[in-house]
Design an enzyme around this catalytic site. Structure first.
Site, PDB file in Angstrom:
ATOM      1  CG  HIS A 240      46.227  49.498  41.262  1.00 16.78           C
ATOM      2  ND1 HIS A 240      45.416  49.413  40.234  1.00 16.78           N
ATOM      3  CD2 HIS A 240      45.484  48.430  41.962  1.00 16.78           C
ATOM      4  CE1 HIS A 240      44.658  48.529  40.365  1.00 16.78           C
ATOM      5  NE2 HIS A 240      44.632  47.912  41.348  1.00 16.78           N
ATOM      6  CG  ASP A 281      47.095  46.183  44.277  1.00 17.78           C
ATOM      7  OD1 ASP A 281      47.055  44.988  43.581  1.00 17.78           O
ATOM      8  OD2 ASP A 281      45.928  46.599  44.624  1.00 17.78           O
ATOM      9  CG  ASP A 391      42.092  44.169  46.323  1.00 22.59           C
ATOM     10  OD1 ASP A 391      42.379  45.536  46.202  1.00 22.59           O
ATOM     11  OD2 ASP A 391      42.478  43.418  45.281  1.00 22.59           O
TER      12      ASP A 391
HETATM   13  N1  LIG Z   1      35.188  50.910  42.087  1.00 20.61           N
HETATM   14  C1  LIG Z   1      35.840  50.064  41.228  1.00 20.61           C
HETATM   15  N2  LIG Z   1      35.167  50.150  39.905  1.00 20.61           N
HETATM   16  C2  LIG Z   1      35.587  49.009  39.011  1.00 20.61           C
HETATM   17  N3  LIG Z   1      36.618  48.364  39.301  1.00 20.61           N
HETATM   18  C3  LIG Z   1      37.292  48.254  40.417  1.00 20.61           C
HETATM   19  C4  LIG Z   1      36.675  49.211  41.533  1.00 20.61           C
HETATM   20  N4  LIG Z   1      37.486  48.883  42.636  1.00 20.61           N
HETATM   21  C5  LIG Z   1      38.446  47.980  42.269  1.00 20.61           C
HETATM   22  N5  LIG Z   1      38.206  47.469  41.043  1.00 20.61           N
HETATM   23  C6  LIG Z   1      38.947  46.594  40.495  1.00 20.61           C
HETATM   24  O1  LIG Z   1      39.027  45.300  41.238  1.00 20.61           O
HETATM   25  C7  LIG Z   1      40.386  45.007  41.427  1.00 20.61           C
HETATM   26  C8  LIG Z   1      40.486  44.517  42.846  1.00 20.61           C
HETATM   27  O2  LIG Z   1      42.123  43.953  42.507  1.00 20.61           O
HETATM   28  P1  LIG Z   1      43.189  45.435  42.146  1.00 20.61           P
HETATM   29  O3  LIG Z   1      43.149  46.475  43.415  1.00 20.61           O
HETATM   30  O4  LIG Z   1      44.328  44.787  41.768  1.00 20.61           O
HETATM   31  O5  LIG Z   1      42.388  46.050  40.944  1.00 20.61           O
HETATM   32  C9  LIG Z   1      41.282  46.222  41.205  1.00 20.61           C
HETATM   33  C10 LIG Z   1      40.355  46.826  39.995  1.00 20.61           C
HETATM   34  O6  LIG Z   1      40.820  46.386  38.809  1.00 20.61           O
HETATM   35 ZN   LIG Z   2      44.020  46.233  45.285  1.00 21.26          ZN
END
Ligand SMILES: Nc1ncnc2c1ncn2[C@@H]1O[C@@H]2COP(=O)(O)O[C@H]2[C@H]1O
Ligand SMILES: [Zn+2]
Length: 813
Positions: A240, A281, A391
């Site tokens: 993030h 984020d 996202d």
């Molecule tokens: N490749 C991935 N593997 C597992 N979880 C993911 C992946 N990409 C995104 N996420 C989850 O999906 C969420 C989407 O919102 P966020 O970007 O806040 O945080 C991200 C992660 O928690």
């Molecule tokens: Zn995100």
């Protein structure tokens, strides 16, 4: 660019340091020279080459640069491309001198003005006033205690990098010309822009849609707000960070470019969608909402445990927009629309609401009257879905890029798991590096979260891009499955080896004279079969595959240890922070252990382990090793504070040290208990409720400074001395049964996964039941209900038709 030190004849004396110009130049350099030169270095035919680009003279008294001389072409990367204003002055910037000192000498002011245009001067003033950043108020109200650490690669000084290093700039420009391509390489952009990918990509995309002209935005303010947004991301987060924000913005741009959407989305909505993608984020702490709640972070209380992070991202975004004044010329109604749209879009990215959005998406697509072009509500929903797709689009990229993102996101998850372990709170299964693997997480995420969403997206937009994304998900899933099967094969080999070892060890044990018989008084109690350890302790074994959530609770070990060999105030102290031993009190049942034949010396040696575990010599030895490793871990742990502050290197949004609320939260989970206290029963659990607080306070330390083993054996010490115990042939010890352990852990699980404390201030025992379904990793996160902002989707005063080109004034009409 590197700053190099040159001798009198231009002889290169060596590198000083890697960039930025506002770095303090070492004393020894300053003592020797009145000026330093700078340039860029390249590797040409394997030979590093340093090209001199200019020099800086400085004031020896205050060691501040006072004069910068440019010898070579210089242009301002972010501006030249995006504004006609600076374009016209491009040639004037190719070389010249600039006075940098904050209080310029008036006699030089004229000279400076003569060579540089007014707008360029404005820019240079901004860039050269090093204290600008510090003068800005704390960006996020949530930031107290510790100030944000200055980022080495993403501070205002990067504008100097861009300003000076034309080679990188050309490559970045070239890369950016493909910004609408799905295979765009965001990691290269990060490198070429020296850690400013978001600023550059956003400026580029804004220019493509002509948003700056359309909405009469002040380029300086745009530049400032984009820089602020980029700085608002934590570069210390593996996932993030600003690169993720830039990646999402680029993906959003690709979706907005889709033929079916082109011309259907008003520019105003394009602008808000892009700003939402950039900020979705913002100020992410690198841990999820569950963690924020479990550590009683003040943001969790502020947002009532609902979309805690997303609310914070949105609020932070609005704060930065206000701070920069970039939309100050918008009238009230237009500003309200900006605010509303950003809120709605950013809050939609809460991954725990995935199912809710997916169902609604399907419903829209099934509806023959679905017409997003002419219906604001439907169009806005499509933009929410587009942002959600952007996202989580990393698994839709090519394997090498996608794999990198997967590793980063899991790295962040596992870090959270490590923090949880150190804080001795339940480790989120998804974040437990000992219980899962990157490949497993990815396979689950791709199958249960990504694929269903993108399949619907393809139904909405059956375009080559959608097909490419679906194809990539499929290929990437196959790759992860191959990795999983390799991991499983390795695991099988390990298990086979282990079984052989155990067989050998078992026969050794049978040969020994020692016999220990165990009588379990309650049939439902923990079954200790085939010399295997109770589930509660299973995580101490090497084979940690397929362990349930319960078994990963390392923090519970101390509180479960019924007998301890030597007084160890450190261990006692650590035990006090485990969460929360009192949960187990009610559930204790007695096990009678006959120990007639066990020699005293052996017994004494083994007192450090739960008696119920003295079944198998091999297991015992392995446990002893594990426990001593654990103890040494804890010695290290004690040296460091277990405060969250220490774990998160850049805890901007959150003073993450667990607080008073945490202890109340923990005590809200306690099961009141009346442990039995028969004359010959040892009670192993501390009576002190205070021990539930996380982490230990100074008070706790002093209070427990004189702690010793008697704290454990609270009831019977005075009536039943240890020596007497040793000489007895029979005694009872309490053990934690599997069933009761499950109950206790479920209590914590409810906090972690299923239930969210309604309001820390309103009462900790009052739980708000939330809906948790399915097996996908995401479904393990708490589901939150729709919030008020979504119930009335259309803001009260939004017009049905928003023109494609909207000026601030036309919007207000
Ligand atoms: N490749 C991935 N593997 C597992 N979880 C993911 C992946 N990409 C995104 N996420 C989850 O999906 C969420 C989407 O919102 P966020 O970007 O806040 O945080 C991200 C992660 O928690
Ligand atoms: Zn995100």
């Amino acid at each position: 660019m590197e700053v190099g030190l040159h001798g009198s004849k231009g002889r290169y004396l060596g590198d000083l340091m890697y960039l930025p110009l506002d770095y303090t130049v070492s004393d020894y350099v300053l003592r020797r020279r009145g000026a330093i030169s700078f340039g860029s270095s390249t590797v040409f035919a394997s030979t590093p080459r340093f090209e001199r680009r200019g020099g800086i003279s400085y004031d020896k008294q205050d060691e501040t640069a006072i004069y910068v001389r440019m010898l070579d072409s210089l242009y301002l990367i972010p501006f030249i491309q995006y504004t006609h204003i600076l374009d016209t002055h491009r040639t004037q910037m190719t070389s010249g001198d600039v006075r940098m000192k904050s209080k310029p000498d008036k006699s030089n002011e004229g000279k400076r003005k003569a060579s540089i245009s007014e707008s360029d001067m404005k820019l240079l003033d901004k860039l050269s006033s090093r204290d600008n950043k510090r003068q800005w108020p704390s960006r996020f109200l949530s930031l107290h205690k510790r100030r944000q650490r200055r980022r080495p690669v993403a501070s205002l000084s990067h504008q100097h990098v861009s300003l000076l290093d034309t080679q990188y700039q050309r490559q970045a420009e070239c890369l950016l010309s493909n910004v609408g391509n799905w295979n765009f390489d965001i990691f290269s952009l990060d490198l070429l822009t020296c850690g400013r990918p978001l600023l550059h990509i956003a400026l580029n995309i804004f220019r493509q849609y002509d948003l700056i002209n359309t909405f009469s935005l002040d380029i300086m303010k745009v530049f400032q707000v984009f820089s602020l947004i980029e700085d608002g991301y934590h570069s210390t987060n593996p996932y993030h960070n600003a690169v993720h924000a830039a990646d999402v913005t680029q993906a959003m741009h690709c979706y907005l470019q889709e033929k079916m959407l082109q011309g259907s989305i008003p520019k105003f909505e394009i602008m808000t969608s892009l700003v939402a993608a950039m900020s979705h984020d913002l100020d992410h702490p690198g841990v999820n909402q569950t963690f924020m709640i479990a550590t009683a972070n003040h943001l969790a209380a502020l947002y009532k445990n609902t979309s805690v992070l997303e609310n914070h991202h949105w609020r932070s975004c609005i704060a930065l927009l206000q701070q920069s004044g970039v939309f100050n010329h918008f009238d009230k109604k237009t500003w309200e629309q900006v605010e509303w749209q950003l809120r709605s879009l950013i809050l939609a990215t809460d991954i725990t609401r995935q199912q809710e959005f997916l169902s609604r998406f399907k419903k829209y697509l099934d509806d023959p009257n679905f017409d997003f072009r002419n219906n604001f509500e439907q169009r806005h929903f499509m933009l929410q879905i587009a942002l959600k797709c952007a996202d989580i689009c990393n698994p839709c990229r090519d394997w090498p890029v996608s794999k990198l993102w997967s590793e980063r996101v899991c790295d962040e998850f596992f870090r959270q798991g490590d923090y949880e372990r150190q804080l001795q709170i339940p480790v989120t299964p998804l974040c437990d590096r000992h219980a899962t693997t990157v490949a497993k997480i990815q396979a689950g995420f791709l199958q249960f979260v990504v694929a269903p969403l993108f399949q619907e997206w393809q139904r909405f937009l059956p375009t080559p891009l959608s097909s490419q994304m679906i194809k990539n998900v499929k290929l990437n899933l196959e790759q992860w499955q191959i990795i999983i099967s390799d991991e499983n094969k390795e695991k099988e080999i390990l298990i086979a080896e282990q079984e052989i070892n155990e067989q050998n060890e078992k026969s050794d044990v049978e040969d020994s004279a020692e016999t220990v018989s165990l009588h379990v008084t309650d049939e439902e109690d923990d079954k200790v079969e085939d010399g295997r350890l109770p589930l509660t302790f299973a995580h101490l074994l090497d084979d940690q595959e397929d362990l349930s959530y319960n078994s990963s609770r390392r923090g519970s070990i101390r509180s479960l240890s019924p007998v301890r060999e030597e007084p160890d105030s450190l261990l006692l102290e650590q035990r006090r922070h485990s969460m929360p031993p009192c949960c187990f009190q009610k559930e204790i049942t007695n096990v009678t252990v006959h120990r007639d034949i066990l020699p005293l010396t052996q017994y004494l040696r083994r007192r450090s382990l739960p008696t119920a575990m003295i079944l198998h010599a091999t297991s015992l030895e392995r446990l002893t090793d594990k426990l001593s490793a654990l103890a040494s871990d804890r010695v290290t742990l004690q040296k460091k504070s277990t405060s969250m502050e220490d774990f998160l290197t850049r805890p901007k949004i959150s003073n993450l040290s667990p607080s008073f609320e945490t202890s109340r939260l923990a005590s809200g989970l306690l099961v009141s208990s009346q442990p039995s206290s028969h004359g010959n029963t040892i009670r192993f659990l501390s009576k002190r409720r205070k021990s539930q607080t996380l982490p230990h306070s100074e008070d706790d330390d002093s209070d427990h400074g004189d702690s010793n083993e008697s704290d454990f054996e609270t009831v019977d010490d005075h009536t039943f001395p240890k020596e007497a115990l040793v000489s007895r042939t029979q005694f009872s010890v309490p053990i934690i049964t599997r069933e009761t352990t499950h109950q206790s852990f479920n209590c914590l699980n409810n906090l972690e996964h299923g239930r969210v404390v309604n309001s820390i201030h309103e009462g900790l025992t009052n739980f708000h039941e939330l809906n948790v379904k399915g097996n996908s990793p995401i479904n393990k996160m708490p589901h939150v209900e729709s919030t008020d902002f979504d119930s009335g989707l259309i803001p009260p005063d939004i017009t049905k038709k928003v023109p494609n080109t909207v000026s601030p004034t036309s919007l207000s009409q």
